[in-house]
Write an enzyme that holds these catalytic residues in place. Structure first.
Site, PDB file in Angstrom:
ATOM      1  N   GLY A 160       0.913  -1.219  -0.138  1.00 35.51           N
ATOM      2  CA  GLY A 160      -0.069   0.113   0.065  1.00 35.51           C
ATOM      3  C   GLY A 160       0.702   1.323   0.231  1.00 35.51           C
ATOM      4  N   THR A 165       2.875   2.152  -2.392  1.00 35.52           N
ATOM      5  CA  THR A 165       2.966   2.904  -3.929  1.00 35.52           C
ATOM      6  C   THR A 165       1.812   2.568  -4.661  1.00 35.52           C
ATOM      7  N   GLY A 166       1.871   3.062  -5.774  1.00 36.41           N
ATOM      8  CA  GLY A 166       1.248   2.713  -7.102  1.00 36.41           C
ATOM      9  C   GLY A 166      -0.284   2.450  -6.767  1.00 36.41           C
ATOM     10  N   PHE A 178       8.477  -8.793 -13.491  1.00 34.58           N
ATOM     11  CA  PHE A 178       9.230  -8.428 -14.504  1.00 34.58           C
ATOM     12  C   PHE A 178       9.155  -9.172 -15.741  1.00 34.58           C
ATOM     13  N   SER A 205      16.236 -17.902 -13.397  1.00 35.41           N
ATOM     14  CA  SER A 205      16.863 -18.946 -12.354  1.00 35.41           C
ATOM     15  C   SER A 205      15.720 -19.445 -11.666  1.00 35.41           C
ATOM     16  N   TYR A 262      -4.525 -11.730 -17.599  1.00 34.84           N
ATOM     17  CA  TYR A 262      -3.588 -12.990 -17.970  1.00 34.84           C
ATOM     18  C   TYR A 262      -3.625 -14.204 -16.840  1.00 34.84           C
ATOM     19  N   GLY A 289      -6.568  -3.841 -16.241  1.00 32.84           N
ATOM     20  CA  GLY A 289      -5.745  -3.734 -17.471  1.00 32.84           C
ATOM     21  C   GLY A 289      -4.513  -2.609 -17.223  1.00 32.84           C
ATOM     22  N   PRO A 290      -3.955  -2.124 -18.266  1.00 33.07           N
ATOM     23  CA  PRO A 290      -3.058  -1.147 -18.049  1.00 33.07           C
ATOM     24  C   PRO A 290      -3.537   0.243 -17.307  1.00 33.07           C
TER      25      PRO A 290
HETATM   26  C1  HXC Z   1      15.872 -12.119 -14.820  1.00 37.51           C
HETATM   27  C2  HXC Z   1      15.824 -11.457 -12.396  1.00 37.51           C
HETATM   28  C3  HXC Z   1      15.432  -9.996 -12.952  1.00 37.51           C
HETATM   29  C4  HXC Z   1      15.229  -9.847 -14.361  1.00 37.51           C
HETATM   30  C5  HXC Z   1      15.551 -10.204 -10.900  1.00 37.51           C
HETATM   31  N1  HXC Z   1      15.768 -11.270 -11.079  1.00 37.51           N
HETATM   32  N2  HXC Z   1      15.272  -9.184 -11.936  1.00 37.51           N
HETATM   33  N3  HXC Z   1      15.928 -12.400 -13.524  1.00 37.51           N
HETATM   34  N4  HXC Z   1      15.520 -10.836 -15.426  1.00 37.51           N
HETATM   35  N5  HXC Z   1      14.820  -8.673 -14.791  1.00 37.51           N
HETATM   36  C6  HXC Z   1      16.379 -12.470 -10.372  1.00 37.51           C
HETATM   37  C7  HXC Z   1      17.452 -12.213  -9.535  1.00 37.51           C
HETATM   38  O1  HXC Z   1      18.626 -12.375 -10.457  1.00 37.51           O
HETATM   39  C8  HXC Z   1      17.202 -13.347  -8.600  1.00 37.51           C
HETATM   40  O2  HXC Z   1      17.696 -14.525  -9.083  1.00 37.51           O
HETATM   41  C9  HXC Z   1      15.838 -13.330  -8.390  1.00 37.51           C
HETATM   42  O3  HXC Z   1      15.239 -12.960  -9.451  1.00 37.51           O
HETATM   43  C10 HXC Z   1      15.071 -12.396  -7.426  1.00 37.51           C
HETATM   44  O4  HXC Z   1      15.838 -11.169  -7.313  1.00 37.51           O
HETATM   45  P1  HXC Z   1      16.140 -10.192  -6.009  1.00 37.51           P
HETATM   46  O5  HXC Z   1      16.619  -8.706  -6.558  1.00 37.51           O
HETATM   47  O6  HXC Z   1      17.014 -10.884  -5.195  1.00 37.51           O
HETATM   48  O7  HXC Z   1      14.654 -10.205  -5.314  1.00 37.51           O
HETATM   49  P2  HXC Z   1      13.984  -9.091  -4.564  1.00 37.51           P
HETATM   50  O8  HXC Z   1      15.055  -8.114  -4.075  1.00 37.51           O
HETATM   51  O9  HXC Z   1      13.115  -9.768  -3.764  1.00 37.51           O
HETATM   52  O10 HXC Z   1      13.061  -8.120  -5.491  1.00 37.51           O
HETATM   53  C11 HXC Z   1      11.872  -8.696  -6.186  1.00 37.51           C
HETATM   54  C12 HXC Z   1      11.761  -8.296  -7.528  1.00 37.51           C
HETATM   55  C13 HXC Z   1      11.815  -6.824  -7.610  1.00 37.51           C
HETATM   56  C14 HXC Z   1      10.348  -9.007  -8.122  1.00 37.51           C
HETATM   57  C15 HXC Z   1      12.831  -8.923  -8.381  1.00 37.51           C
HETATM   58  O11 HXC Z   1      11.659  -6.368  -9.009  1.00 37.51           O
HETATM   59  C16 HXC Z   1      10.801  -6.138  -6.871  1.00 37.51           C
HETATM   60  O12 HXC Z   1      11.052  -5.791  -5.599  1.00 37.51           O
HETATM   61  N6  HXC Z   1       9.367  -5.827  -7.168  1.00 37.51           N
HETATM   62  C17 HXC Z   1       8.349  -5.325  -6.349  1.00 37.51           C
HETATM   63  C18 HXC Z   1       7.337  -4.357  -7.148  1.00 37.51           C
HETATM   64  C19 HXC Z   1       7.018  -5.029  -8.667  1.00 37.51           C
HETATM   65  O13 HXC Z   1       7.573  -5.838  -9.086  1.00 37.51           O
HETATM   66  N7  HXC Z   1       6.034  -4.195  -8.896  1.00 37.51           N
HETATM   67  C20 HXC Z   1       5.396  -4.526 -10.413  1.00 37.51           C
HETATM   68  C21 HXC Z   1       4.382  -5.248 -10.108  1.00 37.51           C
HETATM   69  S1  HXC Z   1       3.495  -5.127 -11.687  1.00 37.51           S
HETATM   70  P3  HXC Z   1      19.137 -15.090  -8.656  1.00 37.51           P
HETATM   71  O14 HXC Z   1      19.181 -16.477  -9.148  1.00 37.51           O
HETATM   72  O15 HXC Z   1      20.150 -14.538  -9.551  1.00 37.51           O
HETATM   73  O16 HXC Z   1      19.465 -15.113  -7.230  1.00 37.51           O
HETATM   74  C22 HXC Z   1       2.403  -6.377 -11.996  1.00 37.51           C
HETATM   75  C23 HXC Z   1       1.534  -5.901 -13.317  1.00 37.51           C
HETATM   76  C24 HXC Z   1       0.784  -6.923 -13.847  1.00 37.51           C
HETATM   77  O17 HXC Z   1       2.229  -7.146 -11.481  1.00 37.51           O
HETATM   78  C25 HXC Z   1      -0.049  -6.696 -14.910  1.00 37.51           C
HETATM   79  C26 HXC Z   1       0.281  -5.544 -16.042  1.00 37.51           C
HETATM   80  C27 HXC Z   1      -0.778  -5.162 -16.907  1.00 37.51           C
HETATM   81  P1  NAP Z   2       3.891  -1.483  -7.468  1.00 39.58           P
HETATM   82  O1  NAP Z   2       3.743   0.062  -7.184  1.00 39.58           O
HETATM   83  O2  NAP Z   2       5.282  -1.843  -7.697  1.00 39.58           O
HETATM   84  O3  NAP Z   2       3.153  -2.148  -6.144  1.00 39.58           O
HETATM   85  C1  NAP Z   2       3.762  -3.174  -5.718  1.00 39.58           C
HETATM   86  C2  NAP Z   2       3.727  -2.872  -4.304  1.00 39.58           C
HETATM   87  O4  NAP Z   2       3.946  -4.564  -3.757  1.00 39.58           O
HETATM   88  C3  NAP Z   2       4.967  -2.348  -3.869  1.00 39.58           C
HETATM   89  O5  NAP Z   2       4.515  -1.370  -2.913  1.00 39.58           O
HETATM   90  C4  NAP Z   2       6.038  -3.243  -3.037  1.00 39.58           C
HETATM   91  O6  NAP Z   2       6.575  -2.678  -2.082  1.00 39.58           O
HETATM   92  C5  NAP Z   2       4.995  -4.440  -2.614  1.00 39.58           C
HETATM   93  N1  NAP Z   2       5.707  -5.657  -2.587  1.00 39.58           N
HETATM   94  C6  NAP Z   2       6.672  -6.280  -3.299  1.00 39.58           C
HETATM   95  N2  NAP Z   2       7.127  -7.391  -2.545  1.00 39.58           N
HETATM   96  C7  NAP Z   2       6.334  -7.284  -1.570  1.00 39.58           C
HETATM   97  C8  NAP Z   2       6.619  -8.172  -0.260  1.00 39.58           C
HETATM   98  N3  NAP Z   2       7.383  -9.492  -0.425  1.00 39.58           N
HETATM   99  N4  NAP Z   2       5.968  -8.248   0.754  1.00 39.58           N
HETATM  100  C9  NAP Z   2       4.983  -6.924   1.046  1.00 39.58           C
HETATM  101  N5  NAP Z   2       4.817  -6.049   0.089  1.00 39.58           N
HETATM  102  C10 NAP Z   2       5.664  -6.304  -1.192  1.00 39.58           C
HETATM  103  O7  NAP Z   2       2.878  -1.935  -8.778  1.00 39.58           O
HETATM  104  P2  NAP Z   2       1.495  -1.640  -9.011  1.00 39.58           P
HETATM  105  O8  NAP Z   2       1.379  -1.293 -10.319  1.00 39.58           O
HETATM  106  O9  NAP Z   2       0.786  -0.542  -8.205  1.00 39.58           O
HETATM  107  O10 NAP Z   2       0.875  -2.972  -8.665  1.00 39.58           O
HETATM  108  C11 NAP Z   2      -0.174  -3.102  -7.820  1.00 39.58           C
HETATM  109  C12 NAP Z   2      -1.051  -4.520  -8.089  1.00 39.58           C
HETATM  110  O11 NAP Z   2      -1.534  -4.207  -9.358  1.00 39.58           O
HETATM  111  C13 NAP Z   2      -0.055  -5.647  -8.256  1.00 39.58           C
HETATM  112  O12 NAP Z   2      -0.990  -6.746  -7.959  1.00 39.58           O
HETATM  113  C14 NAP Z   2      -0.240  -5.865  -9.754  1.00 39.58           C
HETATM  114  O13 NAP Z   2       0.148  -7.223 -10.065  1.00 39.58           O
HETATM  115  C15 NAP Z   2      -1.697  -5.476 -10.075  1.00 39.58           C
HETATM  116  N6  NAP Z   2      -1.666  -4.957 -11.524  1.00 39.58           N
HETATM  117  C16 NAP Z   2      -1.221  -3.724 -11.893  1.00 39.58           C
HETATM  118  C17 NAP Z   2      -1.591  -3.361 -12.945  1.00 39.58           C
HETATM  119  C18 NAP Z   2      -0.764  -2.146 -13.764  1.00 39.58           C
HETATM  120  O14 NAP Z   2      -1.238  -1.748 -14.960  1.00 39.58           O
HETATM  121  N7  NAP Z   2      -0.145  -1.272 -12.912  1.00 39.58           N
HETATM  122  C19 NAP Z   2      -2.159  -3.989 -13.973  1.00 39.58           C
HETATM  123  C20 NAP Z   2      -2.936  -5.284 -13.544  1.00 39.58           C
HETATM  124  C21 NAP Z   2      -2.442  -5.748 -12.271  1.00 39.58           C
HETATM  125  P3  NAP Z   2       7.823  -2.946  -1.333  1.00 39.58           P
HETATM  126  O15 NAP Z   2       8.933  -3.002  -2.528  1.00 39.58           O
HETATM  127  O16 NAP Z   2       8.262  -1.693  -0.498  1.00 39.58           O
HETATM  128  O17 NAP Z   2       7.864  -4.258  -0.754  1.00 39.58           O
END
Ligand code: HXC
Ligand code: NAP
Length: 293
Positions: free
Chosen positions: A23, A25-26, A105, A113, A156, A198-199
């Protein structure tokens, strides 16, 4: 424009305490802000306490509501239980869980991995069931009713998607949990629903899914029949409704809010959308002239 305005009456969530995972961000932050405007108490959780605290301060100043920021990695069940304890000791209870936290991502799957795959599944699926289980056990043990869980998935979850395979697997699991528990826990007065957005542009998603140099080439708005991305308030209105008592008879549903995006990709002949009337004149002539063999 009415779709940019709050839709619900101002006291629609008065007296409710709502936990929003992710909660700080985003979309989680936007939805949390709207819940506060509707009178709720808010708990925001994620891994980064500094981000959460800043969001909590901003939101309290902006809305005058109460926000508790709790550091909690949703992958860790013990941390989730502590977050629940902190919520109950601050607000005396909890009414709504919004499973919004996610990790994602883009990557060709063969480049991942096993740990990378685990990381996404653990945040999205394990994180959602950890929170749901902890809250469900608490509500059921306390014999509390009129509680609700809202899960944020994506379209998806049912179509699947290349290049975000761990996320697709995890969101499909969350959707299955939504539909399963909607039936199993209804007898305890717990509703379960999901939203498939969606987006809706956020920094967290866009930086990881459509990096800057590719944004023009892969403009997500072009995939949407309505030819635009979603506005956060549109999602907030839907989420506000689904966590409020106005939706008391909605249970086990996943509501898509994507401007028609996923169906555009699905319909066999949707590509004809690109044609203008001059093309249709020519096509009609050819089709009318078609003869059976
Ligand atoms: C390949 C990758 C990678 C990349 C990380 N990894 N990024 N592999 N390509 N781009 C690998 C790392 O090398 C590592 O594996 C493993 O993933 C874990 O990475 P860490 O950096 O150690 O993990 P962590 O610090 O826990 O971070 C988690 C994360 C990071 C998911 C990688 O991006 C994050 O904190 N995200 C949170 C917010 C987020 O993702 N928001 C977007 C949600 S959008 P190895 O084997 O090397 O150890 C969404 C929208 C959906 O869901 C729909 C849209 C329309
Ligand atoms: P976002 O800003 O990156 O939000 C993701 C949040 O999850 C961050 O605040 C992050 O905070 C938290 N998070 C990640 N790992 C966590 C963990 N292990 N424990 C607790 N919190 C964690 O992205 P967003 O676009 O707002 O996404 C919000 C939701 O909408 C997600 O479920 C996403 O799949 C969904 N969604 C988004 C879109 C879009 O177009 N944006 C479309 C479809 C669905 P920390 O890094 O501080 O942990």
């Amino acid at each position: 424009m009415q779709h940019l305005e709050g839709m619900l009456r101002e006291d629609a969530l008065k007296g409710k305490t709502i936990i929003v995972t992710g909660g700080g961000t985003g979309l989680g932050k936007s939805m949390g802000k709207y819940f506060l405007k509707l009178g709720a108490n808010l708990v925001i959780t994620s891994r980064k306490l500094d981000v959460l605290q800043k969001t909590a301060d901003d939101l309290m100043q902006e809305t005058g509501g109460k926000v508790l920021a709790v550091q909690c990695d949703v992958r860790n069940y013990a941390e989730v239980e502590k977050m629940l304890e902190a919520t109950v000791s601050t607000f005396g209870g909890v009414d709504v869980l919004l499973n919004n936290a996610a990790g994602n991502f883009v990557s060709p799957t063969e480049r991942l991995s096993a740990r990378a795959f685990d990381t996404i599944i653990d945040i999205v699926l394990r994180g959602s069931y950890n929170c749901t289980l902890a809250l469900g056990k608490y509500w059921i043990k306390q014999k509390q009713t009129n509680k609700t869980v809202l899960n944020i998935v994506t379209t998806y979850a049912w179509t699947g998607s290349a290049f975000v395979v761990p996320s697709a697997c995890a969101k499909a699991g969350v959707l299955a949990m939504t539909r399963s528990l909607a039936v199993e826990w209804a007898k305890y007065g717990i509703r379960m629903n999901a939203i498939a957005p969606g987006p809706f542009p956020t920094k967290g998603a866009w930086d990881r899914l459509v990096p800057e140099p590719f944004r023009e080439k892969f403009d997500l708005a072009k995939k949407v029949p309505l030819r635009r991305q979603g506005e956060h308030q549109e999602l907030c209105n839907l989420a506000g409704y689904l966590v409020s008592d106005y939706s008391a008879y909605v249970n086990g549903e996943v509501i898509t809010i994507d401007g028609g995006e996923w169906l555009q990709g699905a319909g066999e002949f949707n590509f004809f959308n690109e044609l203008g009337s001059e093309h249709w004149d020519a096509i009609e002539m050819m089709v009318r002239g078609a003869k059976s063999e």
